[in-house]
Design an enzyme around this catalytic site. Sequence first.
Site, PDB file in Angstrom:
ATOM      1  N   GLU A  59       0.936  -1.194   0.398  1.00 42.35           N
ATOM      2  CA  GLU A  59      -0.030  -0.354  -0.406  1.00 42.35           C
ATOM      3  C   GLU A  59       0.925   1.706  -0.381  1.00 42.35           C
ATOM      4  OE1 GLU A  59      -3.451   2.376   2.779  1.00 42.35           O
ATOM      5  OE2 GLU A  59      -3.162   0.096   3.247  1.00 42.35           O
ATOM      6  N   ARG A  60       1.828   1.128   0.907  1.00 39.52           N
ATOM      7  CA  ARG A  60       2.832   2.146   0.630  1.00 39.52           C
ATOM      8  C   ARG A  60       3.254   2.622  -0.464  1.00 39.52           C
ATOM      9  NH1 ARG A  60       4.545   0.319   6.788  1.00 39.52           N
ATOM     10  NH2 ARG A  60       2.677   1.573   8.366  1.00 39.52           N
TER      11      ARG A  60
END
Length: 330
Positions: A226-227
């Site tokens: 996600e990052r």
Amino acid sequence: LVDTEINPYVNEWEKDGRWPAHSLMKKFGNAGLLGITNPVEYGGLGLDYKYQAAFTEALGYARASGVLMGFGVQTDVITPALAKFGSEYIKREFLAPSIAGDMVGCLGISEPGAGSDVAGLKTSARREGDDLVINGQKMWITNAWCADWISLLCNTSQGPAHSNKSLVVVPMNSPGVHLSKLIDKVGMRCSDTGQIFFDEVRVPAKNIVGEKGMGFFYQMLGFQPERLFLSLMVITPLKLCIEETVKYTREREAFGKPLLDNQIIHFRLAELETELECCRSLLYKSIDQYVSGKDATKLVSMTKVKAGRVAREITDACLQFWGGMGFTSE
């Protein structure tokens, strides 16, 4: 697909605060682009994350970051956990249709009183026979209004905060699921962000992803892609910001010469491009480490910090060179 199915319509979607998630997801699903890193047996391509990174950078040519957010939730946020930890039932019922573009999903973690503090969430699920009964609420949920299912992090026991949570797949049409409002945002407007209430929502206990009580651990692992996605999604748009600012300042004249002929503008744009290239290099190093199987948590977290700051700096700095035009919706 970006040029033909997204960019001609983004102004309309931004105005409406919605994007046609189902029809657009299906077109990308038909092209094989929604499961690049997911297993082949469920419709994915079975490739490593570098291919997903290339896809995300290309998707960055879309002129609405809200669309990127919607896709990222589907490809990088909710489906990886299902692919890695889900049962055969969950993979067939939710993962495969999501890869095909037949279903849209969302992630339910943040709450009004627990955003970054994941361990502090209050939504709970109690066991009744073969079912779970869920109560609580979630806030700031991307894809909330277009989703067919939600990957919900909730408390399934009374134990310690880091070991009492489970990921549960909840169909959004389940009785007791209530969407309270479409949140009006100052940016990423076409990304449908919502608040969701769960009132005695009943789902089969087999909808738990992986092991009961492992939800916090699964989600921490899930934060890495996600990052990376959040960092990747700014690279191409920021490149376009700089390129279009160069073009505008070359064409726009003030005091008898193009704005770009002012050295201070030249210098500032060179600095911005350097910052972006540094961010890209850190990002690619993080991806290399992540794909190699090493613990990339530190580098990935550093990348997200840098990407967020560069995104604010470049957009603000470029906006200044557009003068009054930079303050219009056009």
